[in-house]
Each structure stands twice: as C-alpha cells, then as structure tokens.
Write a protein that holds these residues in place. Structure first.
Motif, mmCIF file in Angstrom:
data_model
loop_
_atom_site.group_PDB
_atom_site.id
_atom_site.type_symbol
_atom_site.label_atom_id
_atom_site.label_comp_id
_atom_site.label_asym_id
_atom_site.label_seq_id
_atom_site.Cartn_x
_atom_site.Cartn_y
_atom_site.Cartn_z
ATOM 1 N N ASP A 39 47.102 -9.173 44.884
ATOM 2 C CA ASP A 39 48.442 -8.865 44.377
ATOM 3 C C ASP A 39 48.819 -9.753 43.197
ATOM 4 N N ILE A 40 48.437 -11.035 43.279
ATOM 5 C CA ILE A 40 48.811 -11.994 42.237
ATOM 6 C C ILE A 40 47.575 -12.824 41.882
ATOM 7 N N LEU A 41 47.238 -12.871 40.602
ATOM 8 C CA LEU A 41 46.188 -13.745 40.091
ATOM 9 C C LEU A 41 46.858 -14.896 39.360
ATOM 10 N N ILE A 42 46.583 -16.133 39.796
ATOM 11 C CA ILE A 42 47.129 -17.307 39.108
ATOM 12 C C ILE A 42 45.974 -18.035 38.421
ATOM 13 N N ASN A 43 45.919 -17.913 37.098
ATOM 14 C CA ASN A 43 44.912 -18.605 36.297
ATOM 15 C C ASN A 43 45.380 -20.039 36.047
#
Length: 274
Positions: A88-92
């Motif tokens: 749902d959420i990709l945090i780079n």
C-alpha cells in the motif's frame, strides 16, 4: 487520507535512524511492515528490540538486500511480490551521505551515493507504481532532505541527489495522481541519526565533525511529522522548524543562505579566509 491501520508498508533503510523510528511509529499505528536494509542480521536484531516494546502492528518480512544496483532493486521487487501481499505504501528511506569538497571525494564514493539516494528510489517507485496503478491505490514516499532545497558546501553530491529526488517526486506526482496513487516528498533538516557520522574527505572534511551535531533534530519528532504528512497526502512535507525556515529563506531571501554558506566555508577551512 491515507490509512495506516492494516496498511502494508515497505520501508527501505529500515535499520537506520529514521528507519527505526518509522518502524516503531507505524507499528503503533497498526501497520503491517516489510523491512529491508543491507544487513538482515542487524535489522532483525533491531526489530526484535522494538517488538519487545510495541505489540501492535505486524512485521511481515525482514530482507537483507543491497539496493545500490539495478539488480538489487529488482531482487527486492521479486521477493516482495513472492509474499503475495500488495504494498500500500512504499517509503524510500534508504540513503547515505558524504562530506567534502567534490573534487576531493573519490568518484566511486559519490557515484554510489547517487545510486542509493536517487536512482534506487526512482527504480523502486517505477516498479511498485505499476502494481499500484493497476489496483488504483497506493502511496509512494521519498525521504529527501532540506539539502534538496539548499546546497551547502561539503554536501554537493548529497544535495544533487536530494534535489533530484525532489524533482522526481514532483514530476511523478503529476503522472500517477489520476490513478489514485499519492506521492509525498519529505525534507528534514539534519537529525540525530548515524548519517551524521558519514565519511569525510579532504580540506573541508577535517573540520566538519561538530558543525551539525549541536543543531540536529530529534528523529522521533521528525518522523512523527512525516507520518502526519503521509496521512494527509501532502506532496511536500517539512517535518521540523529548521527545514521550514530554510525553505522559506531559500525562496524569498536567498542572499541570506549565500552568506551562511560563505561562513560555513570559512569555518570548514579553520577560519582562514573565504
């Protein structure tokens, strides 16, 4: 608004200072986390400590992968896909720093920095956005830096990577917004994380060790503000007062930052001239 409870969140650089805070606070919010960093053993040890303190949320996987290459990014994507759990959420969040005059830093050092800080987020965003677009749902978060607005002496390569990440975030935001995929870029000031102990080189590096320590921010507060920005789908997040002020000064009074940079160079040279 982006919901965090039960959301599947992939965090890169999860063993770092910001990564640990994101893990802690997202677990408290009830998220289900996929964590990755270079050393899986170190990552699992840190997560075990956090899980002794926080019983909400869920750790779905801890993956040790070198993301500095195209192959490493592809490997992460394949391993996450093999879990059969949509992200749902990709945090780079993964990133490194170097300090020194550009011509005194070995080329392979700053080229690797550009790979990790800029190309890796671009590669992973492109990979995971395809699935998000298909699902008409998702959120990509890029941890940039106030150095993405203000290039200070000694951080030229770092600033170039963070300026680039800001530009990528702005452009990608417009490309994917019609598919209900959100993009957030975060611009923290220097914080009390291990990145402050980055490698230093040459004439500027030898006097730089104490310049950021006394003004560094609290990573827990910075990540708390970051998560609020994610929830509210903000494109640009300035998660601390120093970052907000630096951004405003850069926009409206750039000559002040020029004076600050001149003073920084003077101090880095040991007070000898400009």
């Amino acid at each position: 608004m982006t919901q965090l409870n039960k959301a599947v969140v992939l965090i890169t650089g999860a063993a770092g200072g910001f990564g640990q805070e994101l893990t802690r606070q997202l677990l408290e919010a009830g998220s289900r986390l996929i964590l990755t960093d270079l050393d899986a053993t170190v990552l699992r040890e840190q997560i075990a400590v956090i899980q002794c303190q926080i019983t909400t949320g869920e750790i779905l996987a801890c993956l040790g992968i070198d993301l500095s290459t195209h192959e490493g990014c592809e490997m992460l994507y394949r391993q996450v896909k093999a879990l059969n759990i949509p992200v749902d959420i990709l945090i780079n969040n993964a990133g490194i720093a170097l300090f020194g005059r550009m011509d005194e830093i070995p080329n392979e050092k700053w080229e690797r920095l550009i790979q990790i800080n800029l190309l890796t987020p671009m590669r992973l965003s492109a990979l995971f956005a395809t699935d998000m677009i298909d699902r008409q749902q998702g959120h990509i978060v890029n941890i940039s830096s106030v150095a993405g607005w203000w290039a200070s002496p000694g951080l030229t390569a770092y600033s170039a990577s963070k300026f680039g990440l800001r530009g990528f975030s702005e452009g990608f935001f417009h490309e994917v917004k019609d598919y209900n995929v959100k993009v957030t870029a975060v611009y923290p000031f220097f914080s009390r994380t291990p990145i402050l102990q980055c490698e230093r080189f040459g004439s500027l590096g030898k006097n730089s060790h104490d310049l950021a320590e006394y003004v560094a921010t609290d990573p827990a507060k910075v990540m708390r503000a970051t998560i609020r920005g994610i929830i509210h789908n903000k494109l640009h997040v300035f998660p601390d007062a120093t970052a907000k002020n630096a951004h405003l000064i850069k926009r409206y009074f750039p000559q002040i930052l020029n004076s600050i940079n001149n003073e920084l160079v003077r101090r880095l040279k040991g007070g000898q001239g400009k």
